[in-house]
Design a protein around this motif. Structure first.
Motif, PDB file in Angstrom:
ATOM      1  N   THR A 445      43.597 108.585  42.639  1.00 11.09           N
ATOM      2  CA  THR A 445      42.509 107.677  43.010  1.00 11.09           C
ATOM      3  C   THR A 445      41.819 107.148  41.753  1.00 11.09           C
ATOM      4  OG1 THR A 445      40.971 109.536  43.206  1.00 11.09           O
ATOM      5  CG2 THR A 445      42.095 108.830  45.222  1.00 11.09           C
ATOM      6  N   GLY A 446      41.581 105.840  41.769  1.00  9.02           N
ATOM      7  CA  GLY A 446      40.811 105.230  40.699  1.00  9.02           C
ATOM      8  C   GLY A 446      41.483 105.220  39.345  1.00  9.02           C
ATOM      9  N   LEU A 447      42.816 105.251  39.285  1.00 13.10           N
ATOM     10  CA  LEU A 447      43.516 105.253  38.007  1.00 13.10           C
ATOM     11  C   LEU A 447      44.123 103.876  37.777  1.00 13.10           C
ATOM     12  CD1 LEU A 447      44.489 106.889  35.554  1.00 13.10           C
ATOM     13  CD2 LEU A 447      46.512 107.509  36.881  1.00 13.10           C
ATOM     14  N   PRO A 448      43.496 103.043  36.923  1.00 14.60           N
ATOM     15  CA  PRO A 448      44.023 101.695  36.691  1.00 14.60           C
ATOM     16  C   PRO A 448      45.395 101.743  36.019  1.00 14.60           C
ATOM     17  CG  PRO A 448      41.754 101.905  35.904  1.00 14.60           C
ATOM     18  CD  PRO A 448      42.241 103.291  36.190  1.00 14.60           C
ATOM     19  N   VAL A 449      46.257 100.828  36.404  1.00  9.86           N
ATOM     20  CA  VAL A 449      47.570 100.752  35.781  1.00  9.86           C
ATOM     21  C   VAL A 449      47.421 100.429  34.295  1.00  9.86           C
ATOM     22  CG1 VAL A 449      49.690  99.380  35.686  1.00  9.86           C
ATOM     23  CG2 VAL A 449      48.812 100.172  37.892  1.00  9.86           C
ATOM     24  N   ALA A 450      46.398  99.623  33.953  1.00  6.11           N
ATOM     25  CA  ALA A 450      46.209  99.247  32.554  1.00  6.11           C
ATOM     26  C   ALA A 450      45.909 100.440  31.661  1.00  6.11           C
ATOM     27  CB  ALA A 450      45.086  98.219  32.447  1.00  6.11           C
ATOM     28  N   SER A 451      45.420 101.555  32.257  1.00  6.24           N
ATOM     29  CA  SER A 451      45.121 102.735  31.443  1.00  6.24           C
ATOM     30  C   SER A 451      46.381 103.538  31.120  1.00  6.24           C
ATOM     31  CB  SER A 451      44.114 103.629  32.169  1.00  6.24           C
ATOM     32  OG  SER A 451      44.684 104.187  33.348  1.00  6.24           O
ATOM     33  N   LEU A 452      47.464 103.353  31.892  1.00  4.97           N
ATOM     34  CA  LEU A 452      48.759 104.000  31.626  1.00  4.97           C
ATOM     35  C   LEU A 452      49.852 102.951  31.797  1.00  4.97           C
ATOM     36  CD1 LEU A 452      48.513 107.481  33.433  1.00  4.97           C
ATOM     37  CD2 LEU A 452      48.718 107.094  30.982  1.00  4.97           C
ATOM     38  N   PRO A 453      49.891 101.959  30.914  1.00  4.66           N
ATOM     39  CA  PRO A 453      50.843 100.859  31.104  1.00  4.66           C
ATOM     40  C   PRO A 453      52.286 101.246  30.839  1.00  4.66           C
ATOM     41  CG  PRO A 453      49.702 100.618  29.017  1.00  4.66           C
ATOM     42  CD  PRO A 453      49.044 101.773  29.724  1.00  4.66           C
ATOM     43  N   GLY A 454      52.514 102.420  30.251  1.00  4.17           N
ATOM     44  CA  GLY A 454      53.878 102.814  29.926  1.00  4.17           C
ATOM     45  C   GLY A 454      54.703 103.246  31.118  1.00  4.17           C
ATOM     46  N   PHE A 455      54.099 103.308  32.302  1.00  9.11           N
ATOM     47  CA  PHE A 455      54.833 103.755  33.480  1.00  9.11           C
ATOM     48  C   PHE A 455      55.108 102.624  34.465  1.00  9.11           C
ATOM     49  CE2 PHE A 455      52.973 107.569  31.724  1.00  9.11           C
ATOM     50  CZ  PHE A 455      54.032 108.453  31.783  1.00  9.11           C
ATOM     51  N   VAL A 456      54.965 101.369  34.008  1.00  5.59           N
ATOM     52  CA  VAL A 456      55.327 100.213  34.818  1.00  5.59           C
ATOM     53  C   VAL A 456      56.184  99.273  33.978  1.00  5.59           C
ATOM     54  CG1 VAL A 456      53.304 100.324  36.323  1.00  5.59           C
ATOM     55  CG2 VAL A 456      53.203  98.985  34.200  1.00  5.59           C
ATOM     56  N   MET A 457      56.868  98.380  34.667  1.00  7.34           N
ATOM     57  CA  MET A 457      57.693  97.367  34.002  1.00  7.34           C
ATOM     58  C   MET A 457      57.891  96.219  34.973  1.00  7.34           C
ATOM     59  SD  MET A 457      61.463  99.155  34.200  1.00  7.34           S
ATOM     60  CE  MET A 457      62.259  99.494  35.786  1.00  7.34           C
ATOM     61  N   PRO A 458      58.272  95.035  34.484  1.00  4.07           N
ATOM     62  CA  PRO A 458      58.587  93.938  35.409  1.00  4.07           C
ATOM     63  C   PRO A 458      59.814  94.291  36.255  1.00  4.07           C
ATOM     64  CG  PRO A 458      58.271  93.133  33.168  1.00  4.07           C
ATOM     65  CD  PRO A 458      58.331  94.614  33.080  1.00  4.07           C
ATOM     66  N   ASP A 459      59.808  93.800  37.487  1.00  3.07           N
ATOM     67  CA  ASP A 459      60.948  94.016  38.377  1.00  3.07           C
ATOM     68  C   ASP A 459      62.244  93.602  37.672  1.00  3.07           C
ATOM     69  OD1 ASP A 459      62.741  94.204  40.497  1.00  3.07           O
ATOM     70  OD2 ASP A 459      62.167  92.244  41.310  1.00  3.07           O
ATOM     71  N   PRO A 460      63.190  94.542  37.483  1.00  4.41           N
ATOM     72  CA  PRO A 460      64.411  94.195  36.737  1.00  4.41           C
ATOM     73  C   PRO A 460      65.435  93.414  37.541  1.00  4.41           C
ATOM     74  CG  PRO A 460      64.470  96.494  37.400  1.00  4.41           C
ATOM     75  CD  PRO A 460      63.132  95.965  37.833  1.00  4.41           C
ATOM     76  N   TYR A 461      65.210  93.218  38.841  1.00  2.00           N
ATOM     77  CA  TYR A 461      66.205  92.542  39.688  1.00  2.00           C
ATOM     78  C   TYR A 461      65.548  91.371  40.410  1.00  2.00           C
ATOM     79  CZ  TYR A 461      68.633  96.819  38.593  1.00  2.00           C
ATOM     80  OH  TYR A 461      69.211  97.865  37.913  1.00  2.00           O
ATOM     81  N   ARG A 462      65.364  90.272  39.665  1.00  3.00           N
ATOM     82  CA  ARG A 462      64.647  89.123  40.211  1.00  3.00           C
ATOM     83  C   ARG A 462      65.547  88.232  41.047  1.00  3.00           C
ATOM     84  NH1 ARG A 462      60.252  86.903  35.952  1.00  3.00           N
ATOM     85  NH2 ARG A 462      59.826  85.673  37.823  1.00  3.00           N
ATOM     86  N   ASN A 463      66.865  88.424  40.975  1.00  3.97           N
ATOM     87  CA  ASN A 463      67.791  87.616  41.790  1.00  3.97           C
ATOM     88  C   ASN A 463      67.977  88.266  43.147  1.00  3.97           C
ATOM     89  OD1 ASN A 463      69.183  89.810  40.695  1.00  3.97           O
ATOM     90  ND2 ASN A 463      71.151  88.740  40.798  1.00  3.97           N
ATOM     91  N   PHE A 464      66.862  88.423  43.875  1.00  2.91           N
ATOM     92  CA  PHE A 464      66.864  89.077  45.182  1.00  2.91           C
ATOM     93  C   PHE A 464      67.564  88.180  46.197  1.00  2.91           C
ATOM     94  CE2 PHE A 464      64.565  90.554  49.065  1.00  2.91           C
ATOM     95  CZ  PHE A 464      64.897  91.897  48.986  1.00  2.91           C
TER      96      PHE A 464
END
Length: 842
Positions: A445-464
């Motif tokens: 709860t209340g944990l912004p993604v910006a505070s731990l940005p190393g655990f996200v990435m852009p969707d690697p499969y954009r040709n859905f």
């Protein structure tokens, strides 16, 4: 590709002519099995399996008349025969299974390279192991005495999937030899197979239907509650091995020892975005499908968004060891076999979840793939999202079977009975779900993604859903799965101090099952009449012991439960065959069969959830150890005309009356002095299944020149079924059963060239039923599906064969609906795959 493809290359010259230059021998062998068996049987032999790119036994079975499969990550799964999934499976005559809540074998576990033949018995005999109201599938592997001399063979395949954009491979090796010694003849065979196939599956799902009165004034609109897009990508790895030793110290006696191993591992990374229907929407953006109350398009405002990224890995691992003997002298033959099977199934699920809000979300359900688009919010900006949780789930299953069987045959000189057979089998089976289903998700709860940005990435499969019309949501953040397969490290990275749970006592169950079965079977001999057959009786005693736990709300304790019971069954069978002329047969078969209930349904574990505010809302859920087996009375009639070694036409009509189908029932029960509405599985539903099968195969030898290599296999199955549905409150067809299905296989065999083009089609079928608040109970249907595979093979030299193959050449898109095209549920697409293969003799 099976090593049997090049077995012919290693045979001595006398046998070689039949197999290498007589390329139709595999069709002849399958036709001979169907013709000579007293039961109604369909068969496929290894050389035909490998002439199509079938990765597993499940893929091969879809070519059998009356068999239907569903697709799972681009491969065959969930097999039914004549509409029933309760299929008994044997490997070289011994019962085999995959550990889990059910009892049956996952046919996807077994690489197609390991089997020499698959026989699917549509009718029963007293000598066969009970357990399949749908039929029995016997998988036969290669035996060293099958070969006239030393054999050493290998095959290899390179596989490429277009969606996965990755390569995979496959290889197999078979080595066999036989020796004459001072103590008789000894033979040894080793068969090894390994597959690694890259795969991808895209899935677009409309949300569950919700009744909304705020969209169109004065109208209750049925609106999907959102949209879900999932790209799953991974690898499937199959490992198979067989070792068999045969020894004939005398012509009358054979001893053998056998070991079999199968491992099927699926590694999966999934990236999913879910956007929910919002309480608010843009004025004037809503439209309904004409003539319905179903929402066609709308633009929501301030819609909730969640991204679920997870690793989902499964593994099936089975080991079998057996020893046995066969002895015959004069009119008497004896057989004995002792076997032990151990099986493990595990599921692992782990990954990070995140959420946010989209300013504007537009949906359109009229396109082939339901469309969705987001405006006003950057879905790749970490400041727009927060972490909501770290998932961890595990589900282990264990199973083992120890079995011993003795059979005897005695041939008679004269009279209406030509042979009498008798036998006994004892089986000791144990099943459990190990530590129980572990649900160890940890909320954040209340944990912004910006505070731990190393655990996200852009969707690697954009040709859905590449190449499809309609917009899909693209360019969004997903969780990074680098730590997903180390659940403890992933939790620690997010500051979760609660350890990964290791046991769920309330969810655990253990079941022991001991069965003894005996049979007596008589083979008919009708004298001057062109009639033969068999009739017999199998009697079975089954003892069941189930253990689990029951929650006690007053003390929060878990109290052990242990229950036992015994069932008796008599299973008669009759198979008659009348020969009208050479090659033309009439068949009649009648029998009673049974299938015991799934282990997860027999679990006695009881979970109670008291409602402290309103005790009338106390609920509970449990299995039911008092469930009885499902029993079926069966009648079959067939006409078969064998016009040549590879030419046949046949038709079969069948009728089944099944009692004891399980339905989920909710009823009040008193526990610890309080009343709970407890949901349990119950016997009671019955079903009637009726239908017919027709089939035809022929090579067109009468055509001139190269055209004479053409041939055709075709079969069609019609199945009508009805069973009452408590959920829908009406009769429905059996789940996963298409009323119509067919196979068309074009053949070509001439000189050095062999080719196959196989199309498999099945009509719409009921996948499940579901209930929704304000909407009611709805059926979920999978729409008609066709699947096209092909292969072409060229015998380069006496020792080497080259092949090119294709799977899912039409790029088939599977669709499901809530009973109407205006209510889409899901759409799936899988890889089109191409492979190059070679087989050789060392």
């Amino acid at each position: 590709m099976s090593v049997l493809t090049c077995l012919a290359l290693a045979w001595p010259a006398a046998a070689q002519t039949v197999v290498v230059y007589g390329k139709r021998a595999s069709l002849e062998a399958a036709e001979a099995v169907k013709r000579e068996k007293l039961q109604i049987v369909d068969s496929v032999v290894a050389d035909d399996i490998v002439k199509l790119p079938d990765y597993s036994v499940a893929d091969a079975l879809q070519r059998i008349t009356g068999a239907q499969i569903t697709q799972d990550r681009g491969e065959g799964a969930n097999i039914t025969i004549r509409g029933l999934s309760q299929i008994e499976t044997t490997l070289n005559g011994r019962e085999v299974f995959t550990a889990g809540g059910g009892r049956t074998l996952n046919f996807s576990d077994i690489p197609s390279e390991l089997v020499s033949r698959i026989d699917v018995y549509k009718t029963s005999s007293a000598s066969q192991i009970e357990g399949g109201i749908g039929g029995l599938a016997d998988l036969e592997t290669h035996r060293p005495f099958d070969f006239a001399g030393p054999v050493a063979l290998a095959s290899a395949r390179l596989i490429h999937g277009d969606l996965a954009a990755r390569d995979g491979g496959e290889g197999s090796v078979l080595a066999s030899n036989r020796w004459t010694t001072g103590v008789g003849e000894v033979a040894l065979l080793i068969d090894l197979s390994y597959q690694q196939r890259a795969w991808r599956e895209d899935q677009e799902s409309a949300g569950n239907p919700v009744a909304r009165s705020d969209i169109v004034p004065g109208t209750v609109v049925i609106a999907p509650n959102g949209i879900s897009q999932t790209t799953s990508i991974g690898q499937r790895r199959r490992t198979g091995a067989e070792a068999m030793l045969q020894w004939r110290p005398t012509p009358a006696l054979e001893l053998y020892a056998e070991g079999d191993y199968a491992e099927f591992r699926t590694l999966q990374d999934s990236y999913q975005i879910n956007i929910a229907a919002a309480p608010t929407f843009q004025a004037g953006s809503a439209a309904l499908f004409p003539g319905t109350r179903d929402l066609e398009r709308i633009t929501w405002t301030n819609a909730s968004v969640s991204m679920l990224s997870f690793a989902r890995d499964t593994i099936d691992r089975s080991k079998l060891a057996a020893v046995g003997a066969r002895w015959s002298k004069g009119r008497l033959s004896l057989r004995a076999d002792v076997s032990y099977t151990d099986s493990v199934n595990d599921l692992f699920f782990s990954g990070p979840f995140l959420a946010g809000t989209a300013a504007s979300f537009s949906q359109d359900f009229s396109t082939v793939v339901p469309s969705g688009s987001v405006a006003g919010t950057d879905l790749q900006d970490p400041t727009n999202f927060r972490y909501t949780g770290v998932a961890y789930r595990a589900s282990p299953f264990l199973g083992r079977l120890a079995a011993a069987q003795v059979d005897a045959d005695y041939e008679l000189d004269s009279g209406p009975i030509g042979k009498v057979s008798a036998g006994w089998r004892h089986a000791d089976r144990r099943a459990s779900d190990g530590s129980g289903l572990i649900f160890g998700d940890a909320a954040l709860t209340g944990l912004p993604v910006a505070s731990l940005p190393g655990f996200v990435m852009p969707d690697p499969y954009r040709n859905f859903f590449p190449g499809q019309t309609g917009q899909t949501v693209t360019g969004y953040l997903v969780g990074d799965l680098a730590l997903a397969r180390n659940a403890a490290a992933l939790r620690a990275a997010f500051g979760v101090t609660t350890p990964v749970p290791s046991v769920n006592r309330l969810g655990q169950w253990r079941i022991g099952e001991d069965s003894d079965a005996g049979y007596l079977l008589a083979r008919l001999r009708a004298g001057r009449l062109p009639l033969d057959g068999d009739f017999g009786l199998r009697w079975v005693a089954t003892g069941e012991a189930v253990s689990g736990g029951q929650s006690q709300p007053s003390t929060s304790a878990i109290v052990p439960i242990h229950l036992e019971r015994t069932d008796w069954d008599l299973l008669p069978s009759l198979n008659l065959r009348w020969r009208l002329r050479d090659g033309l047969y009439l068949r009649l078969a009648a029998s009673r069969t049974l299938t015991r209930q799934d282990f997860s349904q027999l679990s006695p574990s009881l979970s109670l959830a008291p409602n402290p505010v309103n005790p009338t809302l106390n609920t509970g859920s449990a299995g039911n150890p008092n469930l009885k087996p499902v029993r079926s009375d069966n009648l079959d009639f067939a006409v078969e005309d064998y016009l040549g070694p590879t030419t046949a036409i046949y038709a079969t009509g069948f009728l089944k009356h099944v009692d004891g189908f399980v339905a989920t029932v909710s009823a009040p029960e008193v526990h610890d002095g309080k009343t709970y509405q407890v949901t349990r599985p119950q016997n009671g539903a019955h079903g009637d299944i009726r239908g017919f099968e027709v089939g035809y195969q022929q090579f067109f030898d009468f055509l001139p020149g190269a055209w004479s290599g053409l041939g055709l296999q075709a079969n069609y199955t019609y199945v009508d079924s009805s069973t009452p549905s408590r959920t829908l409150r009406r009769g429905v067809t059996l789940q996963n059963l298409s009323k119509d299905s067919y196979n068309l296989i074009g053949l070509y065999e001439r000189n050095r060239i062999s080719a196959r083009l196989a199309y498999n089609w099945r009509s719409r079928f009921l996948s499940s039923t579901a209930s929704f608040v304000g909407v009611g109970a709805l059926p979920v249907y999978t729409e008609p599906t066709g699947w096209l595979d092909a292969s072409a093979r060229y015998r380069l030299t006496r020792r080497i064969t080259l092949s090119v193959e294709g799977v899912n050449l039409l790029g088939t898109m599977r669709r499901s609906t809530f009973g109407s095209g205006a209510r889409p549920q899901s759409v799936w697409v899988n890889d089109t795959e191409f492979s190059l293969a070679a087989t050789a003799r060392f």
